[in-house]
Design a protein around this motif. Structure first.
Motif, short mmCIF file in Angstrom:
data_model
loop_
_atom_site.label_atom_id
_atom_site.label_comp_id
_atom_site.label_asym_id
_atom_site.label_seq_id
_atom_site.Cartn_x
_atom_site.Cartn_y
_atom_site.Cartn_z
N LYS A 155 0.84 -1.21 0.00
CA LYS A 155 0.00 0.00 0.00
C LYS A 155 0.87 1.26 0.00
O LYS A 155 0.57 2.23 -0.70
CB LYS A 155 -0.93 -0.02 1.22
CG LYS A 155 -2.03 -1.05 1.13
CD LYS A 155 -3.05 -0.93 2.25
CE LYS A 155 -2.51 -1.39 3.57
NZ LYS A 155 -3.55 -1.43 4.63
N LYS A 156 1.94 1.22 0.77
CA LYS A 156 2.84 2.36 0.82
C LYS A 156 3.49 2.58 -0.55
O LYS A 156 3.61 3.73 -1.02
CB LYS A 156 3.91 2.12 1.89
CG LYS A 156 4.84 3.30 2.13
CD LYS A 156 5.75 3.01 3.31
CE LYS A 156 6.68 4.18 3.58
NZ LYS A 156 7.54 3.95 4.75
N ALA A 157 3.87 1.49 -1.21
CA ALA A 157 4.50 1.59 -2.52
C ALA A 157 3.51 2.11 -3.56
O ALA A 157 3.86 2.94 -4.41
CB ALA A 157 5.04 0.22 -2.95
N LYS A 158 2.26 1.63 -3.50
CA LYS A 158 1.26 2.08 -4.46
C LYS A 158 0.94 3.56 -4.27
O LYS A 158 0.79 4.32 -5.25
CB LYS A 158 -0.01 1.24 -4.31
CG LYS A 158 -1.01 1.42 -5.43
CD LYS A 158 -0.48 0.94 -6.77
CE LYS A 158 -0.29 -0.57 -6.80
NZ LYS A 158 0.11 -1.05 -8.14
N ALA A 159 0.86 4.01 -3.02
CA ALA A 159 0.64 5.43 -2.74
C ALA A 159 1.80 6.27 -3.27
O ALA A 159 1.61 7.36 -3.81
CB ALA A 159 0.45 5.66 -1.24
N ALA A 160 3.02 5.73 -3.13
CA ALA A 160 4.20 6.44 -3.63
C ALA A 160 4.16 6.54 -5.16
O ALA A 160 4.60 7.55 -5.74
CB ALA A 160 5.47 5.72 -3.18
N MET A 161 3.64 5.52 -5.84
CA MET A 161 3.53 5.56 -7.30
C MET A 161 2.56 6.66 -7.75
O MET A 161 2.80 7.36 -8.74
CB MET A 161 3.06 4.19 -7.82
CG MET A 161 4.11 3.10 -7.73
SD MET A 161 3.45 1.47 -8.21
CE MET A 161 3.18 1.75 -9.96
N ILE A 162 1.45 6.81 -7.02
CA ILE A 162 0.48 7.85 -7.35
C ILE A 162 1.10 9.23 -7.12
O ILE A 162 0.95 10.14 -7.93
CB ILE A 162 -0.81 7.68 -6.51
CG1 ILE A 162 -1.50 6.36 -6.89
CG2 ILE A 162 -1.75 8.86 -6.72
CD1 ILE A 162 -2.62 5.96 -5.96
N PHE A 163 1.83 9.36 -6.02
CA PHE A 163 2.52 10.62 -5.73
C PHE A 163 3.56 10.92 -6.82
O PHE A 163 3.68 12.06 -7.27
CB PHE A 163 3.19 10.53 -4.36
CG PHE A 163 4.03 11.73 -4.02
CD1 PHE A 163 3.44 12.93 -3.65
CD2 PHE A 163 5.42 11.66 -4.06
CE1 PHE A 163 4.21 14.04 -3.34
CE2 PHE A 163 6.20 12.77 -3.76
CZ PHE A 163 5.58 13.96 -3.39
N HIS A 164 4.28 9.89 -7.25
CA HIS A 164 5.29 10.04 -8.30
C HIS A 164 4.64 10.52 -9.59
O HIS A 164 5.15 11.44 -10.26
CB HIS A 164 6.00 8.70 -8.52
CG HIS A 164 6.98 8.73 -9.67
ND1 HIS A 164 6.65 8.28 -10.93
CD2 HIS A 164 8.27 9.16 -9.74
CE1 HIS A 164 7.69 8.43 -11.72
NE2 HIS A 164 8.68 8.95 -11.03
N TYR A 165 3.50 9.93 -9.94
CA TYR A 165 2.79 10.35 -11.14
C TYR A 165 2.41 11.83 -11.05
O TYR A 165 2.58 12.59 -12.02
CB TYR A 165 1.52 9.51 -11.32
CG TYR A 165 0.67 9.94 -12.49
CD1 TYR A 165 0.85 9.38 -13.75
CD2 TYR A 165 -0.31 10.93 -12.34
CE1 TYR A 165 0.08 9.80 -14.83
CE2 TYR A 165 -1.07 11.36 -13.41
CZ TYR A 165 -0.88 10.78 -14.65
OH TYR A 165 -1.62 11.20 -15.72
N PHE A 166 1.91 12.23 -9.90
CA PHE A 166 1.49 13.62 -9.71
C PHE A 166 2.67 14.57 -9.85
O PHE A 166 2.59 15.61 -10.51
CB PHE A 166 0.83 13.78 -8.34
CG PHE A 166 0.27 15.15 -8.09
CD1 PHE A 166 -0.97 15.52 -8.57
CD2 PHE A 166 1.00 16.09 -7.37
CE1 PHE A 166 -1.48 16.79 -8.35
CE2 PHE A 166 0.50 17.36 -7.14
CZ PHE A 166 -0.75 17.71 -7.63
N MET A 167 3.79 14.23 -9.20
CA MET A 167 4.96 15.09 -9.23
C MET A 167 5.51 15.26 -10.65
O MET A 167 5.89 16.35 -11.07
CB MET A 167 6.05 14.53 -8.33
CG MET A 167 5.74 14.62 -6.85
SD MET A 167 5.71 16.33 -6.27
CE MET A 167 7.43 16.76 -6.39
#
Length: 551
Positions: A155-167
């Motif tokens: 879950k932490k990794a998936k949230a980080a992927m969404i954040f990465h996409y946004f950035m």
């Protein structure tokens, strides 16, 4: 991924090169279908992905349009409001996370710091995204629903992927849809109010016909294009009348009017008094340093030159006086982060400052370097005494006495209207914060409900105290027949409230069973001032006579 340097600043480029210093802390995700989220304080960072629907996102004082496929970002420690159009089918993902950055203190020592909302890291609030965001959100939701401890890292990794996409994508310049184009024209008016602006010109900017553009603008903002432009110009004229000694002719030219005579006619129609009279009334620049002082000054018909303002914490003052109060001091964490307000007052110096006497010596010394400061006693002194003390200092004691008479007359009339309830009801004033129940969180509630009105308390009067934490079992044992209930507007409190109102214990309370629960707001119930007392008095009449609120 290759990033063209033209798309980002050097500062942003350097920040992206240090991504290894960031850490995502996953909180939770859910899928929601509610058309409206009331103004809430964000205790964490939030991503909202719009699967279906369109509407308005408000963050503090800024408003953004959104539609299907948008990824919304809401920073921590701000207030936000989500409002969908009535015609929309609503479906969205709601993801909470904390964002930290490690700061190197020495070769082997690091400090983990929360990213603040005013940092340069996250600048976009509405991002037009592609289908991969919905896929990632859905995968994260599945992991959440499995409730497996081993899913923590996934879950932490998936949230980080969404954040990465946004950035990566927040600097994009995708084509704007119609409503975003209209928002751009609104911003154009706000920045170019002194220019000659016509509806036809703005419609051309939005690539719409003038008639259709005018219809859409009024539908979205509740005000016509011409009236909005007039509102902006008169607001700027007010600021110049108070902050400068410019002539009326110069002011009229700087806000977009042909001459001072036309400005005077429009100004009097909107404000109620001519510009010269408005300026004379505002000659003495008095700064209010806290919410209560603002309430006292407004009761004396004095609009502060500077005051803490916020669309949530001081909603009434913000809505009614934000254009007249020229210097908006920070209202969030006003006691712990006071240095920013000192900086604002130092830049736009008032003639006098009025403050409560409960601030620190360090804060007092900083204020006294700016202008003469008057401190009034806030403990063991009634709001009436505070009002008279402030009025004496600024030579308007007669206005204070007039306000007190208005208050007493209003109280007498309202007690007559509520005579039946005064005889029958046993009342409690309760606040809910997170999972904690508190009795009488404000002195205002005690003053008005039990002293001024004389309502019978479900709790023995000799036991009444300020901000008493209680258990649900104790509340049930007191068994009030009428409840004034304040629910703090943050996600944690609202989630607890949803469970509480369905519990058997809560529904045993007589006030709940008889649907005599009135919902009250922190503003004005938690403020202690002359203005707040009058507004609470009016609120009680409205709630108990005109529209008792139930759930």
């Amino acid at each position: 991924m290759y990033i063209e340097k033209e798309e980002i600043t050097r500062e942003e480029y350097e920040m992206l090169a240090k991504w290894e210093t960031f850490e995502i802390s996953y909180c939770r995700i859910e899928r929601l279908y509610e058309k409206k989220l009331d103004r809430i304080l964000s205790t964490s960072n939030i991503f909202i992905y719009i699967t279906s629907g369109e509407g308005l996102l408000s963050i503090d004082i800024d408003t953004f349009l959104f539609s299907k496929g948008d990824l919304l970002f809401i920073p921590a420690e701000c207030t936000y409001h989500l409002q969908f159009k009535d015609t929309s089918y609503v479906d969205y993902y709601f993801l909470q996370f904390q964002l930290y950055q490690f700061q190197e203190l020495s070769e082997d020592t690091y400090k983990r710091m929360k990213i603040k909302k005013d940092s340069n890291v996250l600048k976009s609030f509405v991002l037009q995204s592609d289908d991969k965001v919905q896929t990632m959100m859905n995968e994260l939701l599945k992991l959440e629903r499995e409730e497996l401890a081993s899913n923590h890292f996934l879950k932490k990794a998936k949230a980080a992927m969404i954040f990465h996409y946004f950035m990566i994508n927040q600097h994009q310049n995708d084509p704007k849809d119609t409503m975003i184009a209209i928002e751009e024209t609104k911003k154009y008016i706000e920045n170019h109010y002194a220019d000659t602006i016509s509806t036809a010109f703005l419609a051309k900017m939005a690539r719409l016909s003038p008639k259709y553009y005018a219809q859409l603008f009024k539908k979205e903002y509740g005000i016509g294009v011409h009236d909005f432009l007039t509102e902006i110009r008169i607001g700027k004229a007010k600021e110049l009348l108070v902050k400068t000694s410019n002539s009326l002719r110069a002011i009229s030219a700087s806000v977009g009017y042909a001459d001072e005579f036309y400005l005077s006619r429009v100004f009097k129609k909107i404000v109620g008094v001519p510009p010269t009279k408005y300026r004379k009334k505002r000659e003495l620049k008095i700064a209010s340093y806290d919410f209560s002082t603002t309430g006292h000054l407004l009761a004396l018909h004095i609009i502060p030159y500077a005051a803490p303002l916020h669309p949530k914490w001081t909603r009434y003052y913000y809505q009614c006086f934000r254009d007249d109060i020229l210097i908006h001091l920070n209202a969030y964490k006003i006691h712990s982060e006071w240095e920013s307000n000192i900086q604002k007052l130092s830049k736009d110096k008032p003639d006098k400052i009025i403050a409560k006497d409960d601030i620190s010596d360090k804060e007092k010394q900083a204020l006294e370097r700016i202008a003469p400061v008057y401190y009034y006693q806030c403990k063991n002194q009634s709001w009436k005494s505070q009002l008279l003390e402030i009025a004496t200092y600024i030579n308007c004691k007669m206005d204070a006495e007039k306000f007190l008479k208005i208050y007493e007359d209003k109280l007498k009339r309202t007690k007559g209207i509520l005579q039946k309830q005064l005889e029958e009801e046993e009342v409690l004033v309760v606040s809910l914060f997170k999972n904690t129940l508190v009795l009488n969180r404000s002195q205002t509630a005690i003053d008005i409900v039990y002293q001024d009105f004389g309502f019978a308390s479900a709790q023995p009067k000799e036991d009444i105290q300020l901000s008493e934490t209680i258990t649900l079992s104790y509340l049930v044992s007191l068994n009030p027949t009428y409840l004034f209930l304040n629910i703090r507007q943050d996600i944690e409190t609202i989630n607890f409230w949803e469970k509480l109102k369905c519990s058997k214990e809560w529904n045993r309370i007589t006030a709940v069973k008889n649907k005599k629960v009135s919902f009250i707001q922190s503003d004005p119930w938690h403020e202690y001032s002359a203005s707040s007392h009058l507004r609470v008095l009016n609120n009680i009449q409205e709630l108990m006579v005109e529209k008792v609120q139930t759930y």
